[in-house]
Design a protein around this motif. Structure first.
Motif, PDB file in Angstrom:
ATOM      1  N   UNK A  49       0.806  -1.220   0.000  1.00 19.68           N
ATOM      2  CA  UNK A  49       0.000   0.000   0.000  1.00 19.68           C
ATOM      3  C   UNK A  49       0.840   1.271   0.000  1.00 19.68           C
ATOM      4  N   UNK A  50       2.155   1.094  -0.213  1.00 14.45           N
ATOM      5  CA  UNK A  50       3.051   2.236  -0.372  1.00 14.45           C
ATOM      6  C   UNK A  50       3.744   2.203  -1.738  1.00 14.45           C
ATOM      7  N   UNK A  51       3.197   1.446  -2.677  1.00 17.18           N
ATOM      8  CA  UNK A  51       3.861   1.205  -3.957  1.00 17.18           C
ATOM      9  C   UNK A  51       3.598   2.336  -4.954  1.00 17.18           C
ATOM     10  N   UNK A  52       3.818   3.562  -4.541  1.00 15.52           N
ATOM     11  CA  UNK A  52       3.514   4.729  -5.378  1.00 15.52           C
ATOM     12  C   UNK A  52       4.480   4.855  -6.553  1.00 15.52           C
ATOM     13  N   UNK A  53       5.778   4.768  -6.268  1.00 15.83           N
ATOM     14  CA  UNK A  53       6.771   4.876  -7.338  1.00 15.83           C
ATOM     15  C   UNK A  53       6.661   3.692  -8.290  1.00 15.83           C
ATOM     16  N   UNK A  54       6.444   2.508  -7.727  1.00 11.09           N
ATOM     17  CA  UNK A  54       6.294   1.308  -8.556  1.00 11.09           C
ATOM     18  C   UNK A  54       5.086   1.437  -9.472  1.00 11.09           C
ATOM     19  N   UNK A  55       3.966   1.902  -8.916  1.00  8.73           N
ATOM     20  CA  UNK A  55       2.751   2.089  -9.713  1.00  8.73           C
ATOM     21  C   UNK A  55       2.976   3.080 -10.846  1.00  8.73           C
ATOM     22  N   UNK A  56       3.608   4.199 -10.551  1.00  6.89           N
ATOM     23  CA  UNK A  56       3.847   5.209 -11.580  1.00  6.89           C
ATOM     24  C   UNK A  56       4.749   4.668 -12.682  1.00  6.89           C
ATOM     25  N   UNK A  57       5.724   3.891 -12.293  1.00  8.67           N
ATOM     26  CA  UNK A  57       6.645   3.310 -13.278  1.00  8.67           C
ATOM     27  C   UNK A  57       5.904   2.332 -14.187  1.00  8.67           C
ATOM     28  N   UNK A  58       5.056   1.497 -13.611  1.00  6.67           N
ATOM     29  CA  UNK A  58       4.273   0.534 -14.387  1.00  6.67           C
ATOM     30  C   UNK A  58       3.358   1.264 -15.359  1.00  6.67           C
ATOM     31  N   UNK A  59       2.666   2.285 -14.864  1.00  7.25           N
ATOM     32  CA  UNK A  59       1.741   3.035 -15.712  1.00  7.25           C
ATOM     33  C   UNK A  59       2.474   3.706 -16.874  1.00  7.25           C
ATOM     34  N   UNK A  60       3.651   4.233 -16.602  1.00  8.38           N
ATOM     35  CA  UNK A  60       4.420   4.886 -17.654  1.00  8.38           C
ATOM     36  C   UNK A  60       4.831   3.897 -18.734  1.00  8.38           C
ATOM     37  N   UNK A  61       5.304   2.715 -18.299  1.00  7.22           N
ATOM     38  CA  UNK A  61       5.716   1.697 -19.272  1.00  7.22           C
ATOM     39  C   UNK A  61       4.528   1.257 -20.115  1.00  7.22           C
ATOM     40  N   UNK A  62       3.397   1.001 -19.487  1.00  5.08           N
ATOM     41  CA  UNK A  62       2.205   0.561 -20.218  1.00  5.08           C
ATOM     42  C   UNK A  62       1.748   1.642 -21.203  1.00  5.08           C
ATOM     43  N   UNK A 109      -3.894 -11.204 -16.788  1.00  7.28           N
ATOM     44  CA  UNK A 109      -2.609 -11.719 -16.327  1.00  7.28           C
ATOM     45  C   UNK A 109      -2.242 -10.924 -15.082  1.00  7.28           C
ATOM     46  N   UNK A 110      -2.091 -11.586 -13.961  1.00  7.34           N
ATOM     47  CA  UNK A 110      -1.899 -10.890 -12.688  1.00  7.34           C
ATOM     48  C   UNK A 110      -0.466 -10.964 -12.189  1.00  7.34           C
ATOM     49  N   UNK A 111       0.042  -9.818 -11.729  1.00  8.50           N
ATOM     50  CA  UNK A 111       1.334  -9.747 -11.047  1.00  8.50           C
ATOM     51  C   UNK A 111       1.135  -8.995  -9.741  1.00  8.50           C
ATOM     52  N   UNK A 112       1.898  -9.344  -8.716  1.00  9.46           N
ATOM     53  CA  UNK A 112       1.881  -8.581  -7.465  1.00  9.46           C
ATOM     54  C   UNK A 112       3.132  -7.706  -7.426  1.00  9.46           C
ATOM     55  N   UNK A 113       3.045  -6.556  -6.726  1.00 12.96           N
ATOM     56  CA  UNK A 113       4.097  -5.547  -6.898  1.00 12.96           C
ATOM     57  C   UNK A 113       4.777  -5.110  -5.603  1.00 12.96           C
ATOM     58  N   UNK A 114       4.330  -5.598  -4.441  1.00 12.80           N
ATOM     59  CA  UNK A 114       4.877  -5.096  -3.177  1.00 12.80           C
ATOM     60  C   UNK A 114       6.090  -5.897  -2.718  1.00 12.80           C
ATOM     61  N   UNK A 129      -1.179  -5.889  -9.004  1.00  9.81           N
ATOM     62  CA  UNK A 129      -1.859  -5.818  -7.716  1.00  9.81           C
ATOM     63  C   UNK A 129      -0.939  -5.384  -6.579  1.00  9.81           C
ATOM     64  N   UNK A 130      -1.380  -4.449  -5.753  1.00 13.92           N
ATOM     65  CA  UNK A 130      -0.599  -4.090  -4.569  1.00 13.92           C
ATOM     66  C   UNK A 130      -0.866  -5.059  -3.423  1.00 13.92           C
ATOM     67  N   UNK A 131      -0.054  -4.951  -2.393  1.00 16.00           N
ATOM     68  CA  UNK A 131      -0.338  -5.516  -1.062  1.00 16.00           C
ATOM     69  C   UNK A 131      -0.656  -7.003  -1.022  1.00 16.00           C
ATOM     70  N   UNK A 132       0.026  -7.800  -1.836  1.00 12.31           N
ATOM     71  CA  UNK A 132      -0.174  -9.252  -1.703  1.00 12.31           C
ATOM     72  C   UNK A 132       0.380  -9.750  -0.383  1.00 12.31           C
ATOM     73  N   UNK A 133       1.491  -9.173   0.057  1.00 14.30           N
ATOM     74  CA  UNK A 133       2.115  -9.635   1.296  1.00 14.30           C
ATOM     75  C   UNK A 133       1.231  -9.382   2.512  1.00 14.30           C
ATOM     76  N   UNK A 134       0.329  -8.436   2.424  1.00 19.05           N
ATOM     77  CA  UNK A 134      -0.619  -8.177   3.501  1.00 19.05           C
ATOM     78  C   UNK A 134      -1.941  -8.872   3.272  1.00 19.05           C
ATOM     79  N   UNK A 135      -2.002  -9.677   2.200  1.00 18.64           N
ATOM     80  CA  UNK A 135      -3.197 -10.470   1.882  1.00 18.64           C
ATOM     81  C   UNK A 135      -4.440  -9.593   1.767  1.00 18.64           C
TER      82      UNK A 135
END
Length: 394
Positions: free
Chosen positions: A27-40, A72-77, A134-140
């Motif tokens: 739930x803190x994956x802000x930079x990761x999310x922005x990077x993914x969105x930019x690539x897509x 196709x699902x990936x987790x990002x945290x 998907x964010x926060x897989x480690x926190x289920x």
């Protein structure tokens, strides 16, 4: 195919290492999310709006009209631990590490998107592909959040595929599950209130430690005496906190633990027995009990048809000798929240390579992967897209 010489190897390695160096907690994956969105976006893939969700991303690639939608699902945290690897791409975020391979999962699904768009495979397909990060897989909790935000809708998903790196399996091999792949994963919390007194005068107090010790011993009988021996389950007390000195009976004790099961009826039986044992402490030891059972992620049940087709796709890429079925594992995965709603399946991707010193398990501060596994994941997922959405043989 020599996956170390795969045309996308350098891009996959560079992308994965960038994610690896900049891990972010659930739930803190802000930079990761922005990077993914930019690539897509740079690939020409449409981003789906996820209301009220600041982390995570869904990209949609559209083929010809009609057809179905494949996710196709990936987790990002990442995890809250310090990396001990001495590598050029070591984590730069102190106390945070991609020690479970989520950087790899993210890279693989981005690699599939890149291959499908750049090689114009999308023009051969009927239907849509959703690239779900998907964010926060480690926190289920991330799967539930992104599902509530509409990730499986607009358009509705007909099938979902996921994967996870496997450090017990050599690079070049992948594994599948015929039905159940992961156990349900719940937690329980028990607060016991007694009466604190001097340890030399126990008769004038109420000892929460004795009550807690009885609880720990009693719950160990659940699997052995209440569950069919042909079934599997785990009840573990992982935390027992009480007391501040050797000569003081404390006022209270706190216990927490985890429950794992492969069947819903077994899960329900354990829930019942834990509650009964916890409540029985009040009469038996004259303590006050505050007990809570917290349901976590469900059992992951893989669709048999989807699994068989994904299995055959992997055989096309790696050969029969490198693809096999695995036994269910007691680890939890919130991928089960998707497969409760749409048919799906889960693949394990081997990433172990002793020759390179890559032998450490997930959640180890020394975890790493043979990056040839990234190209393997891309090829298998891409072939699965082609098979399901109608591109036919390559």
């Amino acid at each position: 195919m020599n996956f170390n010489e795969h045309p996308m190897y350098d891009w996959l390695s560079e992308t994965r290492r960038d994610f690896h160096m900049h891990p972010e907690l659930s739930l803190e994956e802000f930079q990761t999310t922005n990077k993914i969105k930019k690539i897509l976006s740079n690939m020409g893939i449409t981003l789906q709006d996820l209301p009220n969700l600041e982390v995570g991303a869904v990209g949609i690639a559209s083929g010809n009209s009609g057809g179905k939608t494949l996710a196709l699902r990936a987790d990002i945290d990442a995890l809250p631990m310090a990396e001990l690897n001495d590598v050029s791409y070591k984590s730069k975020n102190e106390g945070v590490m991609h020690s479970c391979g989520h950087d790899c999962h993210t890279t693989i699904i981005l690699g599939v998107a890149k291959k499908i768009m750049e090689e114009k495979i999308i023009d051969q397909l009927s239907g849509k592909i959703k690239f779900l990060f998907q964010p926060a897989e480690e926190r289920a909790s991330g799967a539930e959040l992104i599902i509530k935000a509409g990730a499986l809708e607009n358009p509705p998903v007909d099938r979902i595929l996921g994967a996870h790196m496997n450090s017990d399996m050599p690079v070049g091999q992948v594994g599948f599950f015929k039905s159940v792949s992961h156990a349900s994963a719940d937690t329980f919390r028990l607060a016991i209130k007694g009466k604190g007194v001097h340890g030399a005068y126990p008769h004038s107090g109420i000892d929460p430690i004795v009550a807690g010790a009885h609880f720990v011993s009693s719950v160990q009988t659940i699997v052995g005496r209440n569950i069919d021996p042909t079934d599997s389950a785990v009840v573990t007390v992982g935390q027992f906190q009480a007391g501040t000195a050797p000569n003081i009976i404390p006022e209270q004790a706190l216990l927490t633990g985890t429950v794992r099961a492969f069947k819903d009826e077994v899960r329900e039986m354990i829930m019942l027995r834990l509650t009964e044992i916890a409540e029985s402490l009040e009469k038996a030891f004259k303590v006050e009990v505050d007990y809570e059972y917290i349901e976590g992620v469900p059992i992951v049940t893989n669709d048999k048809t989807v699994t068989a087709e994904f299995f055959e796709t992997a055989v096309k890429i790696l050969g029969e000798e490198n693809v096999y079925y695995m036994e269910p594992q007691m680890g939890g995965e919130d991928f089960g929240l998707y497969t409760q709603r749409v048919p799906g399946t889960f693949m394990r991707i081997g990433c172990r390579n002793p020759e390179k010193g890559i032998v450490h398990k997930g959640h180890s501060p020394y975890f790493d992967v043979d990056e040839a596994s990234l190209a393997i994941g891309v090829e298998i997922f891409t072939e699965a897209v082609r098979a399901y959405l109608g591109a036919g043989d390559r």
